[in-house]
Design a protein around this motif. Structure first.
Motif, PDB file in Angstrom:
ATOM      1  N   TRP A 152     -14.921 -34.329-105.591  1.00  0.00           N
ATOM      2  CA  TRP A 152     -15.014 -35.382-104.577  1.00  0.00           C
ATOM      3  C   TRP A 152     -13.908 -36.428-104.760  1.00  0.00           C
ATOM      4  CZ3 TRP A 152     -16.484 -36.093 -99.972  1.00  0.00           C
ATOM      5  CH2 TRP A 152     -16.809 -37.356 -99.453  1.00  0.00           C
ATOM      6  N   ALA A 153     -13.527 -36.678-106.001  1.00  0.00           N
ATOM      7  CA  ALA A 153     -12.509 -37.686-106.285  1.00  0.00           C
ATOM      8  C   ALA A 153     -11.093 -37.123-106.323  1.00  0.00           C
ATOM      9  CB  ALA A 153     -12.812 -38.359-107.628  1.00  0.00           C
ATOM     10  N   ARG A 154     -10.935 -35.813-106.171  1.00  0.00           N
ATOM     11  CA  ARG A 154      -9.619 -35.201-106.357  1.00  0.00           C
ATOM     12  C   ARG A 154      -8.578 -35.845-105.463  1.00  0.00           C
ATOM     13  NH1 ARG A 154      -6.113 -33.861-109.678  1.00  0.00           N
ATOM     14  NH2 ARG A 154      -5.108 -31.832-109.552  1.00  0.00           N
ATOM     15  N   ASN A 155      -7.449 -36.168-106.070  1.00  0.00           N
ATOM     16  CA  ASN A 155      -6.422 -36.957-105.381  1.00  0.00           C
ATOM     17  C   ASN A 155      -5.542 -36.080-104.485  1.00  0.00           C
ATOM     18  OD1 ASN A 155      -4.749 -38.966-104.547  1.00  0.00           O
ATOM     19  ND2 ASN A 155      -3.923 -39.462-106.567  1.00  0.00           N
ATOM     20  N   THR A 156      -6.097 -35.682-103.360  1.00  0.00           N
ATOM     21  CA  THR A 156      -5.335 -34.915-102.378  1.00  0.00           C
ATOM     22  C   THR A 156      -4.624 -35.828-101.380  1.00  0.00           C
ATOM     23  OG1 THR A 156      -7.284 -34.729-100.951  1.00  0.00           O
ATOM     24  CG2 THR A 156      -6.913 -32.961-102.544  1.00  0.00           C
ATOM     25  N   GLU A 157      -4.907 -37.135-101.439  1.00  0.00           N
ATOM     26  CA  GLU A 157      -4.348 -38.093-100.483  1.00  0.00           C
ATOM     27  C   GLU A 157      -3.242 -38.958-101.098  1.00  0.00           C
ATOM     28  OE1 GLU A 157      -8.741 -37.376 -99.987  1.00  0.00           O
ATOM     29  OE2 GLU A 157      -7.480 -38.209-101.579  1.00  0.00           O
ATOM     30  N   ASN A 158      -2.910 -38.694-102.353  1.00  0.00           N
ATOM     31  CA  ASN A 158      -1.918 -39.502-103.073  1.00  0.00           C
ATOM     32  C   ASN A 158      -2.310 -40.977-103.125  1.00  0.00           C
ATOM     33  OD1 ASN A 158      -0.048 -37.387-103.760  1.00  0.00           O
ATOM     34  ND2 ASN A 158       0.609 -37.370-101.614  1.00  0.00           N
ATOM     35  N   TYR A 159      -3.586 -41.228-103.386  1.00  0.00           N
ATOM     36  CA  TYR A 159      -4.002 -42.621-103.577  1.00  0.00           C
ATOM     37  C   TYR A 159      -3.473 -43.123-104.918  1.00  0.00           C
ATOM     38  CZ  TYR A 159      -7.938 -40.559-106.249  1.00  0.00           C
ATOM     39  OH  TYR A 159      -8.704 -39.851-107.151  1.00  0.00           O
ATOM     40  N   ASP A 160      -3.484 -44.443-105.074  1.00  0.00           N
ATOM     41  CA  ASP A 160      -2.937 -45.089-106.273  1.00  0.00           C
ATOM     42  C   ASP A 160      -4.013 -45.568-107.238  1.00  0.00           C
ATOM     43  OD1 ASP A 160      -0.184 -45.041-105.251  1.00  0.00           O
ATOM     44  OD2 ASP A 160      -0.872 -46.574-103.843  1.00  0.00           O
ATOM     45  N   ILE A 161      -5.169 -45.953-106.700  1.00  0.00           N
ATOM     46  CA  ILE A 161      -6.210 -46.583-107.501  1.00  0.00           C
ATOM     47  C   ILE A 161      -7.563 -45.975-107.146  1.00  0.00           C
ATOM     48  CG2 ILE A 161      -7.338 -48.751-108.119  1.00  0.00           C
ATOM     49  CD1 ILE A 161      -4.844 -50.221-107.055  1.00  0.00           C
ATOM     50  N   ARG A 242       4.763 -40.385-111.777  1.00  0.00           N
ATOM     51  CA  ARG A 242       4.614 -39.207-110.912  1.00  0.00           C
ATOM     52  C   ARG A 242       5.955 -38.529-110.640  1.00  0.00           C
ATOM     53  NH1 ARG A 242       0.283 -41.355-106.315  1.00  0.00           N
ATOM     54  NH2 ARG A 242      -1.527 -41.489-107.708  1.00  0.00           N
ATOM     55  N   ASN A 243       7.027 -39.301-110.586  1.00  0.00           N
ATOM     56  CA  ASN A 243       8.352 -38.703-110.382  1.00  0.00           C
ATOM     57  C   ASN A 243       8.816 -37.933-111.613  1.00  0.00           C
ATOM     58  OD1 ASN A 243       8.666 -39.618-107.747  1.00  0.00           O
ATOM     59  ND2 ASN A 243       9.636 -41.539-108.373  1.00  0.00           N
ATOM     60  N   LYS A 244       8.413 -38.416-112.779  1.00  0.00           N
ATOM     61  CA  LYS A 244       8.806 -37.755-114.018  1.00  0.00           C
ATOM     62  C   LYS A 244       7.911 -36.567-114.321  1.00  0.00           C
ATOM     63  CE  LYS A 244       9.539 -38.684-118.953  1.00  0.00           C
ATOM     64  NZ  LYS A 244       9.475 -39.719-120.032  1.00  0.00           N
ATOM     65  N   LEU A 245       6.612 -36.744-114.124  1.00  0.00           N
ATOM     66  CA  LEU A 245       5.620 -35.708-114.413  1.00  0.00           C
ATOM     67  C   LEU A 245       4.979 -35.302-113.088  1.00  0.00           C
ATOM     68  CD1 LEU A 245       3.953 -37.478-117.481  1.00  0.00           C
ATOM     69  CD2 LEU A 245       5.765 -35.748-117.536  1.00  0.00           C
ATOM     70  N   LYS A 246       5.448 -34.246-112.498  1.00  0.00           N
ATOM     71  CA  LYS A 246       5.056 -33.887-111.138  1.00  0.00           C
ATOM     72  C   LYS A 246       3.789 -33.015-111.102  1.00  0.00           C
ATOM     73  CE  LYS A 246       9.880 -34.195-109.597  1.00  0.00           C
ATOM     74  NZ  LYS A 246       9.699 -35.411-108.793  1.00  0.00           N
ATOM     75  N   PHE A 247       2.799 -33.421-111.876  1.00  0.00           N
ATOM     76  CA  PHE A 247       1.597 -32.613-112.003  1.00  0.00           C
ATOM     77  C   PHE A 247       0.815 -32.513-110.695  1.00  0.00           C
ATOM     78  CE2 PHE A 247       1.655 -34.329-116.592  1.00  0.00           C
ATOM     79  CZ  PHE A 247       2.535 -33.341-116.986  1.00  0.00           C
ATOM     80  N   LEU A 248       0.813 -33.569-109.900  1.00  0.00           N
ATOM     81  CA  LEU A 248       0.057 -33.537-108.652  1.00  0.00           C
ATOM     82  C   LEU A 248       0.625 -32.512-107.670  1.00  0.00           C
ATOM     83  CD1 LEU A 248      -0.845 -37.270-107.832  1.00  0.00           C
ATOM     84  CD2 LEU A 248      -2.340 -35.462-108.681  1.00  0.00           C
ATOM     85  N   GLU A 249       1.899 -32.202-107.819  1.00  0.00           N
ATOM     86  CA  GLU A 249       2.497 -31.211-106.922  1.00  0.00           C
ATOM     87  C   GLU A 249       1.961 -29.802-107.199  1.00  0.00           C
ATOM     88  OE1 GLU A 249       6.732 -31.484-106.915  1.00  0.00           O
ATOM     89  OE2 GLU A 249       6.731 -33.659-106.553  1.00  0.00           O
ATOM     90  N   ASP A 250       1.361 -29.608-108.359  1.00  0.00           N
ATOM     91  CA  ASP A 250       0.821 -28.295-108.727  1.00  0.00           C
ATOM     92  C   ASP A 250      -0.689 -28.197-108.517  1.00  0.00           C
ATOM     93  OD1 ASP A 250       3.365 -27.501-109.586  1.00  0.00           O
ATOM     94  OD2 ASP A 250       3.043 -28.354-111.570  1.00  0.00           O
ATOM     95  N   ARG A 251      -1.284 -29.187-107.893  1.00  0.00           N
ATOM     96  CA  ARG A 251      -2.740 -29.195-107.708  1.00  0.00           C
ATOM     97  C   ARG A 251      -3.170 -28.090-106.743  1.00  0.00           C
ATOM     98  NH1 ARG A 251      -2.021 -35.004-104.837  1.00  0.00           N
ATOM     99  NH2 ARG A 251      -0.755 -34.269-103.123  1.00  0.00           N
ATOM    100  N   ASP A 252      -4.400 -27.666-106.874  1.00  0.00           N
ATOM    101  CA  ASP A 252      -4.967 -26.657-105.981  1.00  0.00           C
ATOM    102  C   ASP A 252      -5.281 -27.272-104.620  1.00  0.00           C
ATOM    103  OD1 ASP A 252      -5.118 -24.547-107.939  1.00  0.00           O
ATOM    104  OD2 ASP A 252      -6.727 -25.694-108.878  1.00  0.00           O
ATOM    105  N   THR A 253      -5.166 -26.495-103.593  1.00  0.00           N
ATOM    106  CA  THR A 253      -5.581 -26.932-102.270  1.00  0.00           C
ATOM    107  C   THR A 253      -6.968 -26.381-101.960  1.00  0.00           C
ATOM    108  OG1 THR A 253      -4.517 -25.017-101.239  1.00  0.00           O
ATOM    109  CG2 THR A 253      -3.212 -27.028-101.432  1.00  0.00           C
TER     110      THR A 253
END
Length: 258
Positions: A152-161, A242-253
């Motif tokens: 439910w909390a998974r950051n698919t929207e690129n929220y900051d907080i 996030r620019n250095k560690l691009k982990f969110l780009e590898d998240r599951d859809t």
């Protein structure tokens, strides 16, 4: 220049099922805030405690508290956030309100009602995730038991907080500490938890442990005491990491189907 956000988290006991007394208490505590702040965060059900008896709360209290939040935001030039028992026609919700100084308002109904306490039998669950922008930050608010459900909390929207307001008891506080930190790391966002303190009328003890973790899961503030916690959040920290560690780009859809 990157934006910053100054927070005040109010960790305190709550008067059981006494909205007027709690509003007065928080009003006094907010008057004592010693820093310039942009957002004041209060615990879950901050006017009553975690009650399963919403019928004992006068019908008009919901709107009285919402108006109080508008007044607090205006008078302190700071947004205020917290959840309350909210009556809507014949239904009750554990509803979070965010009110800004310019009277912008957002609401979120708790998605995961706490079945162990029978909350699901008393309060209607929400089904809409909330993301909103404030002072250059995308914020996702949630409530207590929601913390146990990472999908439910998974950051698919690129929220900051990510912010959780809670009445989380001492007997399960290790889960609170662990999951708050995990939500920061897995979502590469600030993860904030505001818990109450003290003992309620049912005998449950709440040890505080309000905290803020940065994008790397490093603690910025933490407390077991009845107090106001302060912190400054930096958008630059989020973007640089996030620019250095691009982990969110590898998240599951995925899509939620219920």
């Amino acid at each position: 220049m990157y934006p910053t956000l100054n927070l005040a988290l109010i960790q305190t006991y709550l008067h059981w099922e006494k909205p007027e007394a709690n509003r007065k208490m928080f009003e006094d505590k907010i008057a004592g805030i010693s820093h310039d702040v942009d957002l004041i965060v209060l615990p879950e059900m901050f006017t009553t405690g975690f009650t399963m008896n919403p019928d004992v709360i006068a019908k008009e209290e919901s709107e009285i508290t919402v108006q109080w939040m508008h007044t607090i935001a205006q008078n302190n030039n700071a947004a205020v956030m917290g959840s309350i028992v909210y009556r809507e026609e014949d239904a009750f919700y554990n509803r979070l309100f965010f009110v800004s100084p310019d009277q912008e308002m957002y609401t979120y109904n708790k998605r995961h009602t706490f079945t162990l306490a029978g909350e699901n039998e008393v309060y209607k669950a929400g089904n809409q995730k909330l993301i909103f922008e404030y002072k250059g930050f995308k914020i996702c608010p949630m409530i207590c038991y929601d913390l146990r459900f990472p999908v439910w909390a998974r950051n698919t929207e690129n929220y900051d907080i990510l912010i959780y307001v809670a009445n989380w008891p001492k007997k399960r506080i290790n889960a609170w500490d662990t999951l708050l930190k995990a939500r920061a790391i897995e979502n590469m966002s600030y993860s904030i938890g505001v818990n109450r303190s003290g003992i309620d009328e049912l005998g449950f003890e709440y040890p505080g442990h309000s905290a803020i973790y940065n994008v790397l899961g490093e603690p910025l503030v933490f407390s077991r005491n009845e107090e106001i916690l302060y912190a400054k959040l930096h958008k630059e920290h989020i973007e640089n990491t996030r620019n250095k560690l691009k982990f969110l780009e590898d998240r599951d859809t995925f899509n939620l189907i219920k």
